[in-house]
Design an enzyme around this catalytic site. Structure first.
Site, PDB file in Angstrom:
ATOM      1  N   HIS A 143      19.789  44.781  75.004  1.00 18.89           N
ATOM      2  CA  HIS A 143      18.578  44.145  74.445  1.00 18.89           C
ATOM      3  C   HIS A 143      19.069  43.782  72.761  1.00 18.89           C
ATOM      4  O   HIS A 143      19.870  44.392  72.279  1.00 18.89           O
ATOM      5  CB  HIS A 143      17.237  44.854  74.381  1.00 18.89           C
ATOM      6  CG  HIS A 143      17.446  46.318  73.770  1.00 18.89           C
ATOM      7  ND1 HIS A 143      17.172  46.352  72.298  1.00 18.89           N
ATOM      8  CD2 HIS A 143      17.791  47.637  74.302  1.00 18.89           C
ATOM      9  CE1 HIS A 143      17.647  47.715  71.888  1.00 18.89           C
ATOM     10  NE2 HIS A 143      18.029  48.180  73.083  1.00 18.89           N
ATOM     11  N   GLU A 151      17.169  53.267  79.223  1.00 24.10           N
ATOM     12  CA  GLU A 151      17.925  54.162  78.239  1.00 24.10           C
ATOM     13  C   GLU A 151      17.626  55.725  78.497  1.00 24.10           C
ATOM     14  O   GLU A 151      16.989  56.028  79.336  1.00 24.10           O
ATOM     15  CB  GLU A 151      17.379  53.957  76.917  1.00 24.10           C
ATOM     16  CG  GLU A 151      17.989  54.296  75.607  1.00 24.10           C
ATOM     17  CD  GLU A 151      19.650  54.050  75.655  1.00 24.10           C
ATOM     18  OE1 GLU A 151      20.420  54.480  76.460  1.00 24.10           O
ATOM     19  OE2 GLU A 151      20.324  53.265  75.037  1.00 24.10           O
TER      20      GLU A 151
END
Length: 361
Positions: free
Chosen positions: A126, A229
């Protein structure tokens, strides 16, 4: 006295009529048993097989030991694709490099032995999020032991963090790269997977929306819970509710069984590296088992991508925010469930009662 069919005609007629039905049910039952033994999870959620993954070198510069991750720029080097010949090239082939690569990658699967498959993964991190800004502002130690446990501070919100303006620009840069390479034959991903954290979905949208994609490869992202994550403690890694995601990112298809609340995140335990690697291995097992496509996009996070690279035997290769690393992966089906790592203590420092006055380097 022998009892022939003429004595009990109705009963024998019913039995004869039921034989085809019983046979059909038997065949179906055997099919589901056999199918379940090879491609479905067991009742306890554990697969009776897993995959052994290997990175195939010789295709992308990032996989080669001589490439420096700190100076390498995929944007200026064709995503890292190595300019080479393939055994699938025609004698006088003038096809673009990417088209020749796609033909070769598909040929790898066509000629692979039983139980072996190849996929090309575009792993995208990202763009910069507000949690990245906060960690830089407070310092990594103070961030890990104090600030990361808050929803935000000093006018910054990092709970399920959004992209910053810089992060949006980083994703847009990758969109421009795809736009420039599409006419040159770069294979469009056939499946788009995305982490259900906001910054990853925003990045995927900015990366792939607006591209002139083939009708059979439209951007229809699939949200995968395990593509996240490291889970726990840091509020930036706690996802929003399924209802919020469906309202805000209505085009993202959340996978079957996606829970309303984030049931994986806990405030007092942060997933250690060994557990994260195991989680991403499970994700890969799921994808390689169920997705027959060759070219896949996975938009995720630095820690998740690092664990994927470790799982597939790739050299460590750090990505800046907005970075992308492609890789060719060989997967071989192996009987038996994947070994689960032992439980380890929470990753990171102990919580600080107040912000540290001195921020260690």
């Amino acid at each position: 006295m022998l009892l022939g069919p003429s004595i009990f005609p109705g009963r024998f007629c019913n039995i004869n009529r039921s034989i085809p039905i019983l046979f059909a049910f038997t065949v179906l039952a055997l099919f589901f048993v056999m199918h379940g033994a090879t491609s479905m999870e067991g009742e306890d959620g554990i697969r009776p097989f897993h995959f052994k993954y290997t990175t195939v070198k010789g295709y992308f510069l990032q996989s080669e030991d001589g490439t420096d991750p700190l100076s390498f720029d995929f944007r200026n080097q064709n995503f890292g694709l190595i300019d080479r010949e393939y055994d699938t090239d025609g004698a006088d082939s003038k096809e673009e490099q990417w088209r020749r690569f796609e033909a070769h990658a598909r040929r790898l699967n066509e000629k692979s032995e039983n139980g072996v498959q190849y996929k090309v993964l575009f792993l995208g991190r990202h763009g910069q999020g507000w949690h990245n800004v906060a960690e830089e502002k407070y310092g990594t130690h103070a961030w890990d032991c104090y600030w990361s446990m808050l929803d935000g501070a000093d006018g910054i919100t990092w709970l399920d963090a959004n992209l910053t303006g810089l992060g949006q620009g980083q994703a847009t840069d990758v969109n421009e790269l795809w736009k420039a390479l599409l006419p040159k034959g770069i294979p469009v991903p056939e499946t788009f997977y995305v982490s259900p954290l906001t910054r990853a979905m925003e990045t995927a949208d900015l990366t792939f929306k607006g591209l002139n994609l083939p009708e059979d490869r439209r951007y229809d992202p699939i949200g995968k819970e395990l593509l996240r994550e490291a889970i726990g403690v840091h509020t930036c890694d706690r996802r929003s509710t399924a209802s919020h995601i469906r309202k805000t990112f209505s085009h993202v298809k959340l996978e079957h069984g996606f829970s309303e609340e984030d049931t994986l995140w806990t405030a007092d335990y942060r997933e250690p590296a060994s557990a994260r690697k195991y989680r991403l291995e499970q994700l890969l097992d799921d994808i390689f088992e169920s997705d027959g496509n060759v070219f896949l996009s996975l938009t995720s996070h630095s820690g998740a991508i690092g664990s994927i690279l470790e799982a597939i035997g790739h050299r460590p290769f750090g990505l800046e925010t907005g970075g992308v690393i492609p890789t060719v992966v060989r997967a071989e089906k192996v009987h038996g469930e994947r070994a689960k790592p032992p439980h380890e203590p929470s990753e990171g420092p102990l919580p600080c009662a107040s912000p540290p006055e001195v921020l260690p380097n």
